[in-house]
Enzyme design. Structure first.
Site, PDB file in Angstrom:
ATOM      1  N   LYS A 120       0.839  -1.215   0.000  1.00 18.74           N
ATOM      2  CA  LYS A 120       0.000   0.000   0.000  1.00 18.74           C
ATOM      3  C   LYS A 120       0.870   1.259   0.000  1.00 18.74           C
ATOM      4  O   LYS A 120       0.574   2.220  -0.700  1.00 18.74           O
ATOM      5  CB  LYS A 120      -0.953  -0.002   1.196  1.00 18.74           C
ATOM      6  CG  LYS A 120      -2.060  -1.040   1.045  1.00 18.74           C
ATOM      7  CD  LYS A 120      -3.315  -0.746   1.817  1.00 18.74           C
ATOM      8  CE  LYS A 120      -4.401  -1.738   1.413  1.00 18.74           C
ATOM      9  NZ  LYS A 120      -5.623  -1.645   2.158  1.00 18.74           N
ATOM     10  N   LYS A 201      -5.485 -10.862  -5.757  1.00 25.18           N
ATOM     11  CA  LYS A 201      -6.702 -11.158  -4.986  1.00 25.18           C
ATOM     12  C   LYS A 201      -7.803 -10.147  -5.299  1.00 25.18           C
ATOM     13  O   LYS A 201      -7.509  -8.994  -5.627  1.00 25.18           O
ATOM     14  CB  LYS A 201      -6.395 -11.203  -3.479  1.00 25.18           C
ATOM     15  CG  LYS A 201      -6.433  -9.875  -2.793  1.00 25.18           C
ATOM     16  CD  LYS A 201      -6.492  -9.989  -1.278  1.00 25.18           C
ATOM     17  CE  LYS A 201      -6.474  -8.592  -0.695  1.00 25.18           C
ATOM     18  NZ  LYS A 201      -7.581  -8.185   0.094  1.00 25.18           N
ATOM     19  N   LYS A 204     -11.605  -4.849  -2.625  1.00 19.04           N
ATOM     20  CA  LYS A 204     -12.759  -3.952  -2.476  1.00 19.04           C
ATOM     21  C   LYS A 204     -12.539  -2.635  -3.205  1.00 19.04           C
ATOM     22  O   LYS A 204     -13.431  -2.118  -3.842  1.00 19.04           O
ATOM     23  CB  LYS A 204     -12.996  -3.620  -0.991  1.00 19.04           C
ATOM     24  CG  LYS A 204     -13.392  -4.810  -0.137  1.00 19.04           C
ATOM     25  CD  LYS A 204     -14.316  -4.440   1.013  1.00 19.04           C
ATOM     26  CE  LYS A 204     -13.817  -3.402   1.989  1.00 19.04           C
ATOM     27  NZ  LYS A 204     -12.692  -3.794   2.831  1.00 19.04           N
TER      28      LYS A 204
HETATM   29  N1  AQP Z   1     -10.128 -11.896  -2.174  1.00 17.81           N
HETATM   30  C1  AQP Z   1     -10.446 -12.364  -0.982  1.00 17.81           C
HETATM   31  N2  AQP Z   1     -10.686 -13.675  -0.784  1.00 17.81           N
HETATM   32  C2  AQP Z   1     -11.027 -14.157   0.445  1.00 17.81           C
HETATM   33  N3  AQP Z   1     -11.135 -13.369   1.537  1.00 17.81           N
HETATM   34  C3  AQP Z   1     -10.900 -12.041   1.389  1.00 17.81           C
HETATM   35  N4  AQP Z   1     -10.924 -11.007   2.248  1.00 17.81           N
HETATM   36  C4  AQP Z   1     -10.602  -9.873   1.582  1.00 17.81           C
HETATM   37  N5  AQP Z   1     -10.375 -10.136   0.300  1.00 17.81           N
HETATM   38  C5  AQP Z   1     -10.547 -11.482   0.133  1.00 17.81           C
HETATM   39  C6  AQP Z   1     -11.259 -11.120   3.658  1.00 17.81           C
HETATM   40  O1  AQP Z   1     -12.339 -10.226   3.919  1.00 17.81           O
HETATM   41  C7  AQP Z   1     -12.176  -9.639   5.218  1.00 17.81           C
HETATM   42  C8  AQP Z   1     -12.234  -8.138   5.105  1.00 17.81           C
HETATM   43  O2  AQP Z   1     -11.094  -7.659   4.472  1.00 17.81           O
HETATM   44  P1  AQP Z   1     -10.735  -6.130   4.297  1.00 17.81           P
HETATM   45  O3  AQP Z   1     -11.664  -5.240   5.022  1.00 17.81           O
HETATM   46  O4  AQP Z   1      -9.292  -5.958   4.537  1.00 17.81           O
HETATM   47  O5  AQP Z   1     -11.050  -5.965   2.762  1.00 17.81           O
HETATM   48  P2  AQP Z   1     -10.239  -6.146   1.444  1.00 17.81           P
HETATM   49  O6  AQP Z   1     -11.186  -6.711   0.430  1.00 17.81           O
HETATM   50  O7  AQP Z   1      -8.955  -6.836   1.672  1.00 17.81           O
HETATM   51  O8  AQP Z   1     -10.009  -4.680   0.977  1.00 17.81           O
HETATM   52  P3  AQP Z   1      -9.116  -3.498   1.529  1.00 17.81           P
HETATM   53  O9  AQP Z   1      -8.299  -3.896   2.717  1.00 17.81           O
HETATM   54  O10 AQP Z   1     -10.036  -2.359   1.667  1.00 17.81           O
HETATM   55  O11 AQP Z   1      -8.041  -3.218   0.502  1.00 17.81           O
HETATM   56  P4  AQP Z   1      -7.986  -3.588  -0.964  1.00 17.81           P
HETATM   57  O12 AQP Z   1      -9.298  -3.253  -1.538  1.00 17.81           O
HETATM   58  O13 AQP Z   1      -6.880  -2.733  -1.475  1.00 17.81           O
HETATM   59  O14 AQP Z   1      -7.673  -5.061  -1.050  1.00 17.81           O
HETATM   60  C9  AQP Z   1     -10.840 -10.154   5.742  1.00 17.81           C
HETATM   61  O15 AQP Z   1     -11.071 -11.275   6.583  1.00 17.81           O
HETATM   62  C10 AQP Z   1     -10.116 -10.589   4.508  1.00 17.81           C
HETATM   63  O16 AQP Z   1      -9.165 -11.611   4.762  1.00 17.81           O
END
Ligand code: AQP
Length: 336
Positions: A120, A201, A204
């Site tokens: 990040k 992966k 979001k």
């Molecule tokens: N792709 C995934 N597959 C399985 N589990 C996932 N999680 C996130 N992505 C996957 C799980 O969802 C929960 C919440 O994670 P988060 O709030 O960290 O969301 P995120 O999707 O990883 O998005 P971020 O952190 O906003 O960043 P970006 O969008 O940049 O990736 C966690 O339990 C996570 O493991």
């Protein structure tokens, strides 16, 4: 005193209220919470303080709306406020307070090694301190509830590891306060990849910018169909999990995790068929899984006071437990 009774075991997890919640969040996290909620003493949080780590991205009205959206989705996906404590992180002030205490015992070298921080921060011109100490906040979230199990996707493994290390270091320096938690990661479906780029992966933030990247929990059947039909494939006809190319394997994994069928059965079902058949079947399964969730979601957001009541109740219960743990940590450090 804890006993072996599973109900005595605490579960904590959360999701950041940013971006577009997707099928990866559902499979890796929320579905595991729902499946196990009657077994444990559960705390599920909307971790809004974590959303502040990249201040350039903050838009106050958007964030306020997202907090409600994520809370409503927790309920729509099947979390039951009778079984689970659902709350917003920033309303339980102990999270921020314990973060400071834990930051003081966390060596910078541990934080510098975090892969999420590296990826990040490399995309930012100015890196805030919050992004760097993020793991201490996540440790505070988990440790405040004397958590046993943390159901998360595979990407969070390193964060649970550092949480254990931070807890261990605190306990070593000041005496036993924190329980060391364990990650709870499902066997298949813990890492869903992007539909347009199966080497990364599903994310979001990217899903919010590019419709073809993710399957959103609130996407319409038509949007879901378009995303799946446009997903990356290859020129083969390979539908065995071990041999399939990343894009095909990703679709097989989503299908298998949503239908809960054994891998062998899934492989037999798709053997020798065209990828368009896999895409059609997957679309149907995703749409049918999300249909009742989306119907419940609509009802929940239409009733402002219900959602607020759930979050207020959750805050009270969370605060009582978090308050005890924080007080103990403060006493051990000599500030109370
Ligand atoms: N792709 C995934 N597959 C399985 N589990 C996932 N999680 C996130 N992505 C996957 C799980 O969802 C929960 C919440 O994670 P988060 O709030 O960290 O969301 P995120 O999707 O990883 O998005 P971020 O952190 O906003 O960043 P970006 O969008 O940049 O990736 C966690 O339990 C996570 O493991």
């Amino acid at each position: 005193m804890e006993t072996d009774n599973a109900r005595q075991k605490r579960v904590f997890s959360g999701i950041q209220p940013t971006g577009k919640l997707h099928i990866g969040n559902y499979l890796g996290a929320i579905s595991v919470w729902v499946k196990n909620q009657s077994k444990y003493d559960n705390f599920f949080c909307i971790v809004d303080l974590h959303s502040l780590t990249i201040p350039e991205n903050i838009e106050p009205d958007y964030l306020r709306g997202k907090i409600r959206e994520v809370a409503a989705l927790y309920l729509a996906c099947g979390l039951d406020p009778e079984e689970s404590t659902i709350f917003v992180q920033s309303r339980v002030t102990q999270h921020a307070e314990l973060t400071w205490l834990l930051s003081c015992v966390t060596p910078m070298g541990w934080l510098e090694r975090m892969t999420q921080y590296k990826s990040k921060s490399s995309q930012l011109e100015t890196v805030g301190t919050g992004l760097f100490v993020y793991p201490a906040l996540m440790a505070a979230d988990i440790l405040l509830y004397q958590t046993d199990l943390v159901p998360v996707g595979e990407d969070q493994k390193q964060h649970i590891e550092i949480t254990r290390n931070i807890a261990g270091r605190f306990n070593h320096l000041f005496g036993e306060v924190f329980k060391l938690p364990e990650a709870m990661i499902r066997e298949s479906g813990a890492r869903i990849m992007g539909m347009d780029n199966p080497d990364n992966k599903m994310s979001k933030s990217l899903g919010e910018k590019k419709a073809e990247h993710s399957i959103g929990l609130l996407d319409s059947p038509e949007e879901i169909r378009e995303t799946i039909m446009g997903a990356t494939t290859d020129s083969q006809k390979e539908t065995r999990f071990a041999e399939a190319s990343p894009g095909i394997r990703n679709m097989l994994v989503i299908y298998q995790a949503l239908t809960d069928k054994p891998r062998k059965e899934v492989e037999e079902f798709f053997a020798g068929k065209n990828y368009s058949f896999l895409k059609k079947e997957l679309t149907e399964v995703v749409v049918e899984t999300l249909r009742p969730i989306q119907m419940r979601y609509k009802k929940i957001v239409a009733d402002e006071s219900y959602l607020e009541d759930v979050l207020q109740q959750g805050r009270k219960r969370a605060e009582a437990i978090a308050g005890e743990t924080l007080e103990q940590a403060q006493k051990m450090m000599g500030i109370r």
